[in-house]
Design a protein around this motif. Structure first.
Motif, mmCIF file in Angstrom:
data_model
loop_
_atom_site.group_PDB
_atom_site.id
_atom_site.type_symbol
_atom_site.label_atom_id
_atom_site.label_comp_id
_atom_site.label_asym_id
_atom_site.label_seq_id
_atom_site.Cartn_x
_atom_site.Cartn_y
_atom_site.Cartn_z
ATOM 1 N N SER A 2 0.823 -1.207 0.000
ATOM 2 C CA SER A 2 0.000 0.000 0.000
ATOM 3 C C SER A 2 0.858 1.258 0.000
ATOM 4 O O SER A 2 0.582 2.220 -0.723
ATOM 5 C CB SER A 2 -0.924 -0.002 1.227
ATOM 6 N N VAL A 6 1.108 4.238 -3.000
ATOM 7 C CA VAL A 6 0.914 5.682 -2.799
ATOM 8 C C VAL A 6 2.102 6.465 -3.357
ATOM 9 O O VAL A 6 1.930 7.471 -4.062
ATOM 10 C CB VAL A 6 0.707 5.992 -1.301
ATOM 11 N N THR A 24 -6.201 8.244 1.404
ATOM 12 C CA THR A 24 -6.010 6.980 2.118
ATOM 13 C C THR A 24 -7.032 6.905 3.254
ATOM 14 O O THR A 24 -7.234 7.869 3.988
ATOM 15 C CB THR A 24 -4.591 6.867 2.702
ATOM 16 N N LEU A 32 -4.205 4.001 9.903
ATOM 17 C CA LEU A 32 -3.515 5.032 9.119
ATOM 18 C C LEU A 32 -2.348 5.630 9.902
ATOM 19 O O LEU A 32 -1.245 5.778 9.376
ATOM 20 C CB LEU A 32 -4.502 6.131 8.729
ATOM 21 N N LEU A 97 -6.893 4.616 -1.567
ATOM 22 C CA LEU A 97 -6.272 3.476 -0.905
ATOM 23 C C LEU A 97 -7.136 3.121 0.310
ATOM 24 O O LEU A 97 -7.268 3.915 1.239
ATOM 25 C CB LEU A 97 -4.845 3.843 -0.479
ATOM 26 N N ASP A 99 -7.499 0.646 3.319
ATOM 27 C CA ASP A 99 -6.818 -0.363 4.116
ATOM 28 C C ASP A 99 -7.804 -1.000 5.103
ATOM 29 O O ASP A 99 -8.754 -0.356 5.534
ATOM 30 C CB ASP A 99 -5.647 0.276 4.867
#
Length: 450
Positions: A2, A6, A24, A32, A97, A99
């Protein structure tokens, strides 16, 4: 992966002079702050900047704690519950993104999908999304993407198998085998975290894995906030070890929070008694109430604490109980079943749960492993998998789960009967009354009984 994604997106669009943005997000802000963005910083320091033809990112003006700000665009962190901020992202080149995507809210997914409305197969504007997660129960948008639900066929899915991970040297075969023995080959925990497969424990397990994981996320939120004080009674659940392979576990509870699991091996009952007494503080002034398993060797701890005039609550898992489930429809075959079901009810997402559990894999396994069934009768009764059957299946005793379940059964023990030491006149001590009977009268007890 990830973090590198980015950095790839940011550097290539910046070099091309394209207006770009990276958003994100994750199921929890902690993912994060603690994981993704520190990883972005780490990999940024490893870029071969001479190949890119520019100086490394400045950590004063460009690569900040949770932001990357360059001339043509920026990358930033956005909480997944702020879908309006995600929806407001605009640029000629966009990357989302996502997660820990398995529990990201649907509103966030919908906001991201809106960004693809103006995208073209080639050229600008363009939009990309990368969603990464360990799998969970077969539900939610992340699962729908992987099962190719109608309208989601434009996602490319990739399942990284256990064999691939071991071949790549990312997972040890010994670790995988230990987790199989620890969690059970059929458990949702093993399927999710080792095999990387969608699997639910809801049908056969008394407590669904996803509910426990949500409680662990709440614990992380409390911990990341600096461990602020939590209102509620202080209880300590004590599961006393019966054999050399078992552990004595002390579950420290503050209202809806299990702040800590304290484990000790190869200690006798007097050592355990001393630990409980030490946790109480001077003369029990801090208001902590011990709930101790009174079966087997635990009875020695209960007797000694009473001899020391400690207002202990004795827990007998095999005892009968008149307790009912929240909807009053079912009874329970014994106290152990009722105690575990109480934890289940406190974790139920339909009732705005507050319970917070520490990130302990053995605790997660202990709570999600027991199966349950319904026995006939008036009323019908819920029956938890027998302790001896569970021990045989797991190869160990569920000490952590028992200690936690005991701590949340304190209100029921206190509201029914409290056996406490008496003073010289034969009356119950004031401390016993304060620590015992009064427990059942607070707002927390009423919440538990819903």
């Amino acid at each position: 992966m990830s973090a590198i994604t980015v950095l790839w997106f940011a550097t290539t669009r910046e070099a091309a002079g394209v207006d770009w943005k990276v958003v994100t997000t994750a199921s929890a802000w902690r993912a994060l702050v603690t994981y993704l963005w520190p990883e972005i910083h780490k990999w940024a320091r490893r870029i071969q900047w001479e190949v890119l033809g520019r100086e490394p990112f400045s950590e004063l003006t460009e690569l900040l704690t949770l932001n990357l700000k360059l001339y043509h665009g920026a990358a930033s962190a956005v909480a997944s519950n702020r879908s309006e901020l995600i929806e407001g992202a605009h640029a000629d080149s966009l990357l989302y993104l996502i997660d820990e995507a398995k529990v990201v809210p649907n509103a966030t997914w919908d906001a991201i999908e809106g960004a693809f409305s103006g995208g073209r197969p080639e050229g600008l504007p363009e939009a990309f999304a990368l969603a990464v997660s360990t799998p969970g129960p077969p539900a939610g948008r992340f699962y729908d993407i992987h099962r190719r639900s109608p309208g989601l066929e434009d996602w490319h899915t990739r399942h990284v198998t256990l064999t691939e991970a071991m071949t790549a040297g990312r997972i040890s075969p010994d670790w995988a085998e230990q987790r199989r023995r620890q969690w059970g080959a059929d458990s949702a925990l093993f399927h999710n975290r080792v095999l990387g497969e969608f699997h639910a424990s809801d049908e056969d397990s008394a407590i669904p894995l996803s509910w426990v994981e949500a409680a662990v996320d709440r614990w992380h939120g409390w911990n990341d906030a600096g461990r602020p004080p939590v209102e509620g009674r202080r209880i300590i659940g004590v599961d006393v070890a019966r054999t050399g392979s078992d552990s004595t576990v002390l579950a420290h509870r503050h209202g809806p929070l299990i702040s800590e699991l304290e484990t000790h091996d190869l200690e006798d009952t007097m050592q355990t008694t001393a630990r409980v007494q030490a946790a109480l503080g001077v003369d029990g002034a801090d208001g902590l109430v011990p709930v101790v398993d009174s079966i087997g060797v635990g009875s020695g701890v209960v007797d000694r604490l009473r001899e020391l005039r400690v207002p202990v609550l004795a827990y007998t898992g095999a005892a009968k109980t008149k307790a009912r489930s929240r909807e009053k429809e079912f009874g329970f075959t014994n106290v152990r079943t009722a105690a575990y079901w109480r934890v289940r009810e406190l974790l139920d997402p339909a009732f705005d749960p507050e319970l917070m559990l520490p990130p302990d894999d053995l605790l997660i396994s202990d709570l999600t492993a027991p199966t349950w069934s319904i026995t006939t009768g008036v009323p019908p009764r819920i029956q938890l998998e027998k302790k001896e059957d569970l021990v045989a299946r797991l190869g160990r005793s569920p000490d952590r789960g028992d200690a936690v379940a005991m701590s949340f059964w304190a209100e029921s023990l206190a509201s029914s009967t409290v056996r406490s030491p008496t003073n010289a006149t034969g009356r119950s001590s004031a401390a016993a009354s304060r620590y015992g009977r009064s427990i059942g009268g607070g707002g927390r007890a009423r919440t538990m009984g819903r």
